[in-house]
Design a protein around this motif. Structure first.
Motif, PDB file in Angstrom:
ATOM      1  N   GLY A 411       0.782  -1.223   0.000  1.00 26.31           N
ATOM      2  CA  GLY A 411       0.000   0.000   0.000  1.00 26.31           C
ATOM      3  C   GLY A 411       0.814   1.274   0.000  1.00 26.31           C
ATOM      4  O   GLY A 411       0.282   2.351   0.232  1.00 26.31           O
ATOM      5  N   ARG A 412       2.113   1.169  -0.267  1.00 26.01           N
ATOM      6  CA  ARG A 412       2.905   2.401  -0.346  1.00 26.01           C
ATOM      7  C   ARG A 412       2.578   3.150  -1.629  1.00 26.01           C
ATOM      8  O   ARG A 412       1.849   2.650  -2.481  1.00 26.01           O
ATOM      9  N   PHE A 413       3.154   4.317  -1.786  1.00 24.07           N
ATOM     10  CA  PHE A 413       2.988   5.138  -2.993  1.00 24.07           C
ATOM     11  C   PHE A 413       1.522   5.441  -3.312  1.00 24.07           C
ATOM     12  O   PHE A 413       1.096   5.339  -4.451  1.00 24.07           O
ATOM     13  N   HIS A 414       0.762   5.764  -2.308  1.00 25.70           N
ATOM     14  CA  HIS A 414      -0.626   6.186  -2.514  1.00 25.70           C
ATOM     15  C   HIS A 414      -1.475   5.095  -3.144  1.00 25.70           C
ATOM     16  O   HIS A 414      -2.463   5.360  -3.790  1.00 25.70           O
ATOM     17  N   LEU A 415      -1.051   3.852  -3.010  1.00 27.02           N
ATOM     18  CA  LEU A 415      -1.842   2.769  -3.579  1.00 27.02           C
ATOM     19  C   LEU A 415      -2.553   2.048  -2.431  1.00 27.02           C
ATOM     20  O   LEU A 415      -2.592   0.842  -2.375  1.00 27.02           O
ATOM     21  N   GLU A 416      -3.106   2.813  -1.495  1.00 29.58           N
ATOM     22  CA  GLU A 416      -3.546   2.188  -0.260  1.00 29.58           C
ATOM     23  C   GLU A 416      -4.981   1.679  -0.300  1.00 29.58           C
ATOM     24  O   GLU A 416      -5.390   0.944   0.555  1.00 29.58           O
ATOM     25  N   ASP A 417      -5.744   2.073  -1.321  1.00 29.87           N
ATOM     26  CA  ASP A 417      -7.166   1.743  -1.246  1.00 29.87           C
ATOM     27  C   ASP A 417      -7.621   0.857  -2.401  1.00 29.87           C
ATOM     28  O   ASP A 417      -8.750   0.931  -2.844  1.00 29.87           O
ATOM     29  N   LEU A 418      -6.740   0.035  -2.927  1.00 28.66           N
ATOM     30  CA  LEU A 418      -7.114  -0.774  -4.082  1.00 28.66           C
ATOM     31  C   LEU A 418      -7.583  -2.152  -3.635  1.00 28.66           C
ATOM     32  O   LEU A 418      -6.900  -2.834  -2.892  1.00 28.66           O
ATOM     33  N   ASP A 419      -8.761  -2.544  -4.112  1.00 31.72           N
ATOM     34  CA  ASP A 419      -9.268  -3.845  -3.707  1.00 31.72           C
ATOM     35  C   ASP A 419      -9.041  -4.864  -4.821  1.00 31.72           C
ATOM     36  O   ASP A 419      -8.367  -4.600  -5.810  1.00 31.72           O
ATOM     37  N   HIS A 420      -9.627  -6.035  -4.615  1.00 32.34           N
ATOM     38  CA  HIS A 420      -9.408  -7.138  -5.541  1.00 32.34           C
ATOM     39  C   HIS A 420      -9.924  -6.814  -6.946  1.00 32.34           C
ATOM     40  O   HIS A 420      -9.281  -7.129  -7.942  1.00 32.34           O
ATOM     41  N   HIS A 421     -11.081  -6.139  -7.005  1.00 28.66           N
ATOM     42  CA  HIS A 421     -11.643  -5.742  -8.297  1.00 28.66           C
ATOM     43  C   HIS A 421     -10.708  -4.764  -9.006  1.00 28.66           C
ATOM     44  O   HIS A 421     -10.505  -4.837 -10.215  1.00 28.66           O
ATOM     45  N   ASP A 422     -10.114  -3.838  -8.252  1.00 30.10           N
ATOM     46  CA  ASP A 422      -9.188  -2.858  -8.846  1.00 30.10           C
ATOM     47  C   ASP A 422      -7.989  -3.522  -9.506  1.00 30.10           C
ATOM     48  O   ASP A 422      -7.459  -3.011 -10.493  1.00 30.10           O
ATOM     49  N   SER A 423      -7.543  -4.633  -8.966  1.00 32.99           N
ATOM     50  CA  SER A 423      -6.374  -5.282  -9.563  1.00 32.99           C
ATOM     51  C   SER A 423      -6.711  -5.721 -10.980  1.00 32.99           C
ATOM     52  O   SER A 423      -5.901  -5.570 -11.896  1.00 32.99           O
ATOM     53  N   GLY A 424      -7.937  -6.225 -11.171  1.00 32.38           N
ATOM     54  CA  GLY A 424      -8.368  -6.588 -12.521  1.00 32.38           C
ATOM     55  C   GLY A 424      -8.531  -5.356 -13.388  1.00 32.38           C
ATOM     56  O   GLY A 424      -8.112  -5.319 -14.549  1.00 32.38           O
ATOM     57  N   ASP A 425      -9.121  -4.315 -12.813  1.00 36.02           N
ATOM     58  CA  ASP A 425      -9.386  -3.077 -13.547  1.00 36.02           C
ATOM     59  C   ASP A 425      -8.082  -2.441 -14.033  1.00 36.02           C
ATOM     60  O   ASP A 425      -7.962  -2.033 -15.188  1.00 36.02           O
ATOM     61  N   ILE A 426      -7.102  -2.373 -13.160  1.00 34.48           N
ATOM     62  CA  ILE A 426      -5.820  -1.740 -13.521  1.00 34.48           C
ATOM     63  C   ILE A 426      -5.070  -2.601 -14.537  1.00 34.48           C
ATOM     64  O   ILE A 426      -4.486  -2.094 -15.492  1.00 34.48           O
ATOM     65  N   THR A 427      -5.140  -3.914 -14.356  1.00 33.76           N
ATOM     66  CA  THR A 427      -4.473  -4.809 -15.308  1.00 33.76           C
ATOM     67  C   THR A 427      -5.057  -4.604 -16.705  1.00 33.76           C
ATOM     68  O   THR A 427      -4.333  -4.396 -17.677  1.00 33.76           O
ATOM     69  N   TYR A 428      -6.386  -4.659 -16.791  1.00 33.92           N
ATOM     70  CA  TYR A 428      -7.030  -4.504 -18.094  1.00 33.92           C
ATOM     71  C   TYR A 428      -6.735  -3.142 -18.712  1.00 33.92           C
ATOM     72  O   TYR A 428      -6.299  -3.035 -19.862  1.00 33.92           O
ATOM     73  N   SER A 429      -6.943  -2.073 -17.937  1.00 31.18           N
ATOM     74  CA  SER A 429      -6.832  -0.754 -18.562  1.00 31.18           C
ATOM     75  C   SER A 429      -5.395  -0.413 -18.923  1.00 31.18           C
ATOM     76  O   SER A 429      -5.148   0.329 -19.869  1.00 31.18           O
ATOM     77  N   THR A 430      -4.447  -0.989 -18.217  1.00 32.83           N
ATOM     78  CA  THR A 430      -3.046  -0.759 -18.574  1.00 32.83           C
ATOM     79  C   THR A 430      -2.728  -1.412 -19.912  1.00 32.83           C
ATOM     80  O   THR A 430      -2.175  -0.770 -20.812  1.00 32.83           O
ATOM     81  N   VAL A 431      -3.122  -2.664 -20.068  1.00 33.56           N
ATOM     82  CA  VAL A 431      -2.879  -3.360 -21.336  1.00 33.56           C
ATOM     83  C   VAL A 431      -3.598  -2.636 -22.481  1.00 33.56           C
ATOM     84  O   VAL A 431      -3.032  -2.413 -23.550  1.00 33.56           O
ATOM     85  N   ALA A 432      -4.848  -2.238 -22.219  1.00 37.98           N
ATOM     86  CA  ALA A 432      -5.644  -1.591 -23.268  1.00 37.98           C
ATOM     87  C   ALA A 432      -5.094  -0.212 -23.635  1.00 37.98           C
ATOM     88  O   ALA A 432      -5.062   0.149 -24.811  1.00 37.98           O
ATOM     89  N   SER A 433      -4.635   0.550 -22.644  1.00 35.41           N
ATOM     90  CA  SER A 433      -4.102   1.890 -22.931  1.00 35.41           C
ATOM     91  C   SER A 433      -2.853   1.834 -23.783  1.00 35.41           C
ATOM     92  O   SER A 433      -2.511   2.784 -24.467  1.00 35.41           O
ATOM     93  N   LEU A 434      -2.149   0.722 -23.724  1.00 40.71           N
ATOM     94  CA  LEU A 434      -0.951   0.561 -24.527  1.00 40.71           C
ATOM     95  C   LEU A 434      -1.279   0.043 -25.928  1.00 40.71           C
ATOM     96  O   LEU A 434      -0.392  -0.140 -26.752  1.00 40.71           O
ATOM     97  N   GLY A 435      -2.563  -0.221 -26.175  1.00 41.85           N
ATOM     98  CA  GLY A 435      -2.972  -0.751 -27.477  1.00 41.85           C
ATOM     99  C   GLY A 435      -2.565  -2.199 -27.653  1.00 41.85           C
ATOM    100  O   GLY A 435      -2.452  -2.695 -28.769  1.00 41.85           O
ATOM    101  N   LEU A 436      -2.357  -2.898 -26.549  1.00 44.02           N
ATOM    102  CA  LEU A 436      -1.875  -4.281 -26.633  1.00 44.02           C
ATOM    103  C   LEU A 436      -2.967  -5.308 -26.365  1.00 44.02           C
ATOM    104  O   LEU A 436      -2.701  -6.495 -26.331  1.00 44.02           O
ATOM    105  N   ASP A 437      -4.200  -4.844 -26.134  1.00 45.43           N
ATOM    106  CA  ASP A 437      -5.240  -5.802 -25.760  1.00 45.43           C
ATOM    107  C   ASP A 437      -5.789  -6.548 -26.974  1.00 45.43           C
ATOM    108  O   ASP A 437      -5.721  -6.075 -28.100  1.00 45.43           O
TER     109      ASP A 437
END
Ligand SMILES: [Zn+2]
Length: 929
Positions: A411-437
């Motif tokens: 939870g360092r670096f202001h990443l203190e409030d991410l739940d299990h759903h967020d891990s999926g959300d961040i994974t997906y949107s990171t891949v998609a933002s790079l145009g790699l999805d």
């Protein structure tokens, strides 16, 4: 209620019933068995053959699809495996009614064979086929089947008919990335092995003495578990106890399953529990089998198995079998692996991680076990739907969980409030933002490794979570239960699932099934404004994305959520119940349950001048991007080059997870040697087109550093650019193509400086597979300086061949370059201006020749010395710099580099380089070899 039969009209499926006797030899790690299977043809077609999976042959050598896939993914474990680590099945002799059957291996896949029937099998006919078989069990480090010492994971181990469905035969080779598709039927399996093995398996244990043996183990474990935990370090080193010389035969039976797996280990501790199912109130026995070294986390395993079984039953339909087992295994195929009634779990680093893996794998009893979709082709139907239920489980059991935060850097670096759903959300949107999805609906073997997890699992979970939010829990549960009832113990296809969900919910779900599943179209909804209409406050939204789905709008008053409104697909405005004067904030999808790529346009605030500008929040180093504020992140920055000396400054940026459409990085610094402010900046805007291009970037980069130490002059280069990756995001591809357009505006900062303007374009083609890489780069450049005007075209071709022998790399690199200054005009004639900046040089380029400031240089102007040793990729020359062979006309070069590793210590290499050029003044040809 709609009768479940409605959904499966005209549906048929085959049936296979097995009786197998198998004996484990734990000295040479082999199985010897005898199998009888009854094949029932329920299809309307007459069958003259049966395709069989003989999957232990996947571990035979480098020729199997498994070996090729692993190799492609950079894993040569099987391709280069020692004989003792490989596996196979042999001694097959298929007979029907005592008569041998003609059979042969598939020409391409050693793990598929075909049996030709003596009499064609008509609709309704059944045939009994027998065969002996021997299996050499491979090393458990390769994939799912195997042994680590005397710990056995016996999966995909017996000859098994492929599925025959409306699409014909589905004979598929075993793969690591890509799962299963099997016929339903019954199993009667008798396992013979040394007496002191503890076994977890599919099915109900029928052997009385073994039932007593297992209960005895439960008692022993109860007595020993605390000492195992306190002696964990000692247990880690624990070896296998001696195998008993006496053998035992234990028998399991099960019906309405499509596979049978078993796991045997002499060290296992055993825990036993019970869970009452929510609907029928029937009781199911739960088992946890684990090695003493993992007792610390596994002591909670029964709770996890029970809760998983309970919630999946609650949301989808009751568990139809009598027992559910999780075993602790050292599998190499990810965190865990599912089989009917029994799941194998890899090592966990915390009890939270163990819980998620156990729940996920137990959950596969529904999405894989009971709903037997074709996982190889539609992997999302099991992995994705299972991930949805896993997300629901975590949210239900731990409503305020910060699991993802705990996992990453506590939870360092202001990443203190991410739940299990967020891990999926961040994974997906990171891949998609790079145009790699890639689309969710992609064949398992066509997925890139990152998308197999990030899209097939996570995006599917998010997309159905979105549907659940839209329909509401009750309607969604009803739809999922209807799907379960209609398709349990069957092979549903995506269209079957869609039909059930649309019928029971009464909604058109094309935004989900056509867009979110079939394409990489992105979701982005924008809150336009909140105004006053005739009936009261009206919220207006705009779909600025590529998917026309429902939009959730949340209304806040006095920091309280007072109203939630769902706009149907296509609807752009809604009248709110809350009076305009009471509205404090209106936000699209406050809970971040819609898989949007951009959440920075979701909010409207009442009491600010600019209603849609997010407040700025300053954060150190790194953080996640949140919808309700703009983060400005900063970090101190150090640097250095020869002319500016030590540089100190700071970087301000908005990079974070998930990525944002517009990003900036500003790095102002001060050079302590040059005593000048220096630094760089980059601004970039990302576009994700639907077709033709994977991703586009529009941007501007600015660089300013000292150019040399004698004149004290520094350069300021502004380079606006457009870059794009050509292609579609559909299938994994070995080819990549990129284009770049770049401008240059160089500002003159001293009388020694050059004012330059220019433009360039570049096209790069690259083909790669694990052994061969081939690339071509075409460039056209134009630069207008104060004294020289230069136009240049160049082409670079590169071929790399790498191969591994005895795990040692051998490499051949071939590179050819041709560049020509098609235009070279000196404006200050007749005095010859000498500037190698506009020239090609034979023996090495220096920083000054980097026309468009694409590289970072420690000493941009140096022609000799350590800091000048930098290879200029784009100008076709050696690594070392000198002014030798400078030409303003043309230059061609061929480089050949060959590395031959003799053993782990010695490497032989040779470099052959041929350069040729003409010089402007002398018009002669020089060769340098
Ligand atoms: Zn899974």
């Amino acid at each position: 209620m709609i009768s479940s039969n409605v959904f499966a009209q005209d549906y048929w499926q085959q049936e296979v019933n097995y009786t197998i006797q198998v004996r484990l030899n734990d000295n040479n790690h082999t199985l010897s068995g005898f199998e009888v299977f009854e094949y029932v043809n329920n299809s309307p077609n007459t069958l003259d053959r049966i395709y069989m999976h003989v999957w232990p042959n996947a571990y035979k050598d480098g020729s199997s699809a498994l070996a090729k896939q692993l190799y492609r993914q950079g894993d040569g474990k099987l391709t280069f495996a020692k004989e003792e680590d490989r596996g196979y099945i042999d001694s097959l002799n298929f007979k029907s009614e005592g008569t041998p059957l003609k059979w042969e291996y598939d020409a391409e896949n050693p793990d598929i064979c075909v049996i030709y029937l003596n009499t064609p099998l008509r609709n309704g006919d059944r045939v009994r086929i027998t065969t002996p078989f021997k299996v050499k069990i491979p090393s458990g480090e390769i994939s799912r089947m195997g042994h680590i010492g005397q710990s056995y994971q016996i999966t995909q181990w017996y000859p098994k008919p492929a599925v025959y469905d409306k699409n014909g035969w589905n004979a598929i080779p075993y793969l690591n990335q890509g799962e299963f598709y099997s016929e339903y039927g019954s199993y009667d399996v008798s396992i013979t092995l040394p007496k002191n093995y503890i076994v977890g398996a599919t099915g109900d244990l029928q052997t009385k003495s073994e039932v007593a043996f297992m209960d005895e183990q439960v008692k022993l474990t109860g007595e020993k578990i605390e000492s195992w935990i306190s002696n964990m370090e000692k247990e880690k080193k624990g070896s296998f106890p001696e195998s008993s010389s006496e053998m035992k035969t234990i028998r399991y039976t099960q019906s309405q399953v499509h596979d049978f797996a078993w796991f045997a280990d002499k060290r296992y501790g055993v825990l036993k529990g019970e869970v009452e199912l929510p609907h029928s109130k029937r009781k199911v026995t739960s088992w946890a089998l684990f090695t003493p070294q993992n007792a610390k986390y596994w002591k909670y395993a029964i709770e996890y198995i029970n809760d998983g079984t309970y919630y999946y039953s609650l949301w989808n339909g009751d568990y139809p079998y009598n027992q559910v087992t999780a075993v602790d295994g050292t599998i190499s195929a990810g965190g865990g692996m599912e089989y009917p009634n029994v799941t194998v779990i890899g090592n966990s680093s915390s009890k939270e991680e163990l819980e998620v893996v156990i729940v996920h794998e137990v959950g596969h009893n529904w999405f894989y076990g009971i709903l037997g979709s074709n996982e190889r082709v539609h992997g999302w139907m099991d992995e994705g739907m299972n991930t949805l239920n896993e997300m629901r489980y975590m949210q239900t059991k731990y409503p305020n969980n910060t699991r993802f935060s705990d996992m990453i850097l506590n939870g360092r670096f202001h990443l203190e409030d991410l739940d299990h759903h967020d891990s999926g959300d961040i994974t997906y949107s990171t891949v998609a933002s790079l145009g790699l999805d890639q689309p969710i609906e992609t064949h398992s073997d066509q997925f890139t490794s990152i998308n197999y997890g990030g899209i097939m699992y996570q995006k599917t979970g998010l997309v159905f979570f979105y549907l659940k939010d839209y329909l509401g829990e009750e309607k969604f549960n009803a739809a999922m239960s209807a799907y379960f009832e209609a398709w349990k113990f069957k092979h549903p296809q995506p269209e079957d699932m869609r039909k059930v969900l649309e019928t029971t919910s009464g909604k058109d779900l094309s935004w989900l099934f056509d867009d979110l599943i079939q394409t990489t179209n992105h979701v982005d909804y924008k809150l336009k404004n909140v105004g006053i209409g005739k009936q009261g406050a009206v919220v207006r939204v705009k779909n600025v994305g590529q998917v026309n789905g429902p939009i959730e709008v949340n209304v806040y008053s006095k920091d309280q959520l007072v109203e939630t409104h769902w706009l149907e697909p296509g609807q752009t405005a809604a009248t709110l119940k809350t009076p305009f004067k009471d509205i404090q904030k209106v936000i699209i999808d406050e809970s971040k349950d819609i898989p949007e790529l951009n959440r920075n346009n979701n909010t409207w605030r009442a009491n600010t001048l600019l209603h849609k500008i997010e407040p700025i929040k300053q954060e150190f180093l790194f953080s996640d991007n949140e919808a309700d504020h703009n983060s400005v992140r900063w970090t101190p920055m150090l640097g250095g080059n020869v002319y500016d000396g030590f540089m100190l400054g700071a970087t301000f940026h908005n990079l974070g997870l998930p990525f944002q459409k517009f990003s900036y990085v500003l790095t102002p610094m001060f050079g302590f040697y040059s005593k000048k402010p220096v630094g760089m900046a980059e601004f970039s805007y990302t576009i994700l087109p639907k077709k033709g291009l994977k991703v586009e970037h529009l941007g501007l980069s600015v660089k300013s550093f000292s150019r040399n130490s004698f004149s004290g002059e520094n350069f300021v280069a502004l380079t606006p650019y457009w870059s794009a990756a050509i292609g579609n995001r559909k299938n994994r591809s070995n080819i990549s193509q990129d284009v770049l357009l770049k401008g240059l505006y160089g500002i003159k900062t001293s009388e020694f400086g050059e004012k330059e303007t220019g433009a360039m374009t570049q096209y790069a083609f690259q083909y790669s597979n694990p052994d061969h890489q081939f690339g071509v780069k075409l460039r056209a450049e134009y630069l207008n300086g104060e004294q020289v005007q230069v136009g240049r075209i160049s082409v670079t071709a590169k071929y790399d061949w790498r191969y591994l022998k005895n795990k040692m790399e051998r490499k051949l690199e071939l590179r050819a370059f041709f560049g020509s200054n098609v235009l070279y005009k000196q404006t200050m004639s007749p005095i010859q201006i000498y500037s190698d900046r506009y020239s090609l040089s034979m023996s090495g380029g220096r920083g000054n020749q980097d026309l468009f400031y694409e590289e970072y240089n420690f000493a941009r102007n140096d022609v000799s010395g350590f800091w000048s040793q930098q290879r200029m990729e784009n100008y076709g020359n050696f690594k070392s710099t000198s002014n030798f062979g400078v030409t303003s006309s043309w230059l061609g070069s061929v480089n050949l580099i060959f590395n031959y590793r003799l053993n782990q210590i010695f490497l032989v290499f040779s470099r052959i380089m041929v350069h040729s050029r003409t010089a402007l003044r002398f018009k002669q040809l020089t060769m340098l070899g």
